[in-house]
Design a protein around this motif. Structure first.
Motif, PDB file in Angstrom:
ATOM      1  N   ASP A  20     -61.470  32.907  74.448  1.00  0.00           N
ATOM      2  CA  ASP A  20     -61.270  33.896  73.393  1.00  0.00           C
ATOM      3  C   ASP A  20     -61.926  35.227  73.756  1.00  0.00           C
ATOM      4  O   ASP A  20     -61.371  36.303  73.507  1.00  0.00           O
ATOM      5  N   GLU A  21     -63.116  35.151  74.344  1.00  0.00           N
ATOM      6  CA  GLU A  21     -63.804  36.372  74.764  1.00  0.00           C
ATOM      7  C   GLU A  21     -63.032  37.078  75.871  1.00  0.00           C
ATOM      8  O   GLU A  21     -62.933  38.311  75.888  1.00  0.00           O
ATOM      9  N   ASP A  47     -73.350  33.296  67.304  1.00  0.00           N
ATOM     10  CA  ASP A  47     -72.522  32.147  67.624  1.00  0.00           C
ATOM     11  C   ASP A  47     -71.750  32.424  68.907  1.00  0.00           C
ATOM     12  O   ASP A  47     -71.217  33.508  69.113  1.00  0.00           O
ATOM     13  N   ARG A  48     -71.722  31.448  69.776  1.00  0.00           N
ATOM     14  CA  ARG A  48     -70.988  31.591  71.031  1.00  0.00           C
ATOM     15  C   ARG A  48     -69.544  31.165  70.828  1.00  0.00           C
ATOM     16  O   ARG A  48     -69.260  30.027  70.484  1.00  0.00           O
ATOM     17  N   ARG A  49     -68.630  32.084  71.035  1.00  0.00           N
ATOM     18  CA  ARG A  49     -67.207  31.780  70.962  1.00  0.00           C
ATOM     19  C   ARG A  49     -66.763  31.170  72.277  1.00  0.00           C
ATOM     20  O   ARG A  49     -67.400  31.352  73.305  1.00  0.00           O
ATOM     21  N   ASP A  93     -60.045  38.883  74.429  1.00  0.00           N
ATOM     22  CA  ASP A  93     -60.460  40.154  73.834  1.00  0.00           C
ATOM     23  C   ASP A  93     -60.746  41.189  74.915  1.00  0.00           C
ATOM     24  O   ASP A  93     -60.476  42.382  74.727  1.00  0.00           O
ATOM     25  N   CYS A 108     -78.141  32.134  72.158  1.00  0.00           N
ATOM     26  CA  CYS A 108     -76.816  31.736  71.700  1.00  0.00           C
ATOM     27  C   CYS A 108     -76.917  30.442  70.939  1.00  0.00           C
ATOM     28  O   CYS A 108     -77.545  29.490  71.403  1.00  0.00           O
ATOM     29  N   GLU A 151     -71.628  36.667  78.616  1.00  0.00           N
ATOM     30  CA  GLU A 151     -71.568  35.374  77.946  1.00  0.00           C
ATOM     31  C   GLU A 151     -72.336  34.284  78.686  1.00  0.00           C
ATOM     32  O   GLU A 151     -72.748  33.301  78.088  1.00  0.00           O
TER      33      GLU A 151
END
Length: 307
Positions: free
Chosen positions: A59-60, A53-55, A63, A305, A273
């Motif tokens: 959010d990435e 799942d692609r966040r 992190d 993804c 990503e």
């Protein structure tokens, strides 16, 4: 009562066709003690498509900013910081060696992080001074294209200098992350001096790239603020408490390595990503699963993804 959404069918990727095929449509071919699944169109051995799942990118990136302190990564942060600071104490060549060690590791963080690695890579094994000098030269080469307008502005006078200087500053801020990302990912001088990959990175994901540049700019400002605060604190303590000021200065210098590590991880996450949009290929995933383990790795898996 709502029904749960049906699970997505397992897919296999064919390199020759550059297409995904449902696993149920692939033909099973015996191979040794196991089985290979081949493309229903061309007969090429297929690889598993790994889904995740692609966040949201924000959010990435959040992190990524915390990454140097996550899990056991702080150990690498500490070890690298100690090495960088100790190198800087060597007379005459300490600055170059310290910068080389930092640049070398930052490039490794970008390369491996872009390919999907989550843990901090082990510290590089430097076999010669060239291993430290080369990353510095590549980093300097990566700044050539972003710095061109500013360099041209220095040769002008009057309002033209200020106008081109302002444009050049914006150009440098906008393009430098792409230049460093291209150089770190490609690992060569040709990538450092080639503007096309930089422009492609910006042009294909302009919104996500702008978000990433904003995060990098915030980290750079925080880095400068932390350096200034640390310098001021050490200056205040140096005269009344020199025995405390000197080890505190050393510890703060080690801690400052957090910022370049976080910035490198931010760049790596962007490349990871948005690998499909950038056309740099999906990071190598786990070995494709085939029954009985026969011919493991015959076809490299591709990661997709779930959008």
């Amino acid at each position: 009562m709502m029904n749960a959404p049906a699970a997505a069918p397992a897919l296999r990727y064919c390199r020759r066709c550059e297409a995904d095929h449902p696993e149920s449509e692939c033909r099973a071919v015996p191979a040794g003690s196991g089985t290979l699944l081949v493309c229903p169109t061309c007969g090429m051995v297929t690889g598993a498509v790994l889904r995740r799942d692609r966040r949201p990118l924000k959010d990435e990136l959040a992190d990524a900013v915390r990454w140097p302190a996550k899990g056991d990564n702080w150990i690498t942060w500490l070890a690298l910081g100690l090495g960088v600071v100790l190198f800087s104490k060597i007379p005459m060549v300490g600055g170059m060696l310290s910068l080389g060690a930092l640049c070398s590791y930052v490039f490794v963080v970008v390369q491996r992080g872009a390919r999907g690695e989550e843990e901090a890579p082990p510290a590089a094994d430097f076999q010669s001074w060239w291993d430290l000098a080369l990353p510095v030269m590549q980093g300097v080469a990566a700044m050539v294209i972003p710095a061109l307008p500013l360099a041209c502005a220095l040769r002008l006078d009057g309002p033209a200098r200020w106008a081109l200087g302002l444009v050049g500053a914006l150009w440098a801020v906008a393009l430098l992350p792409a230049a460093l990302a291209s150089t770190a990912y490609g690992g060569s001088f040709s990538r450092a001096l080639n503007p096309l990959p930089m422009f492609a990175l910006v042009g294909r994901i302009p919104v996500d790239y702008a978000r990433t540049v904003a995060v990098l700019a915030a980290l750079a400002v925080a880095w400068l603020a932390a350096k200034g605060a640390a310098f001021g604190l050490v200056r205040v303590l140096l005269v009344p408490l020199p025995l405390l000021a000197l080890p505190l200065s050393f510890a703060l210098d080690v801690a400052m390595v957090f910022f370049p590590l976080a910035m490198a991880r931010v760049v790596a996450v962007l490349l990871r990503e948005r690998a499909e949009e950038l056309g740099i290929g999906a990071p190598p995933g786990r070995v494709s699963a085939v029954s009985g383990g026969a011919a493991a790795g015959a076809a490299a898996p591709r990661r997709a993804c779930a959008r």
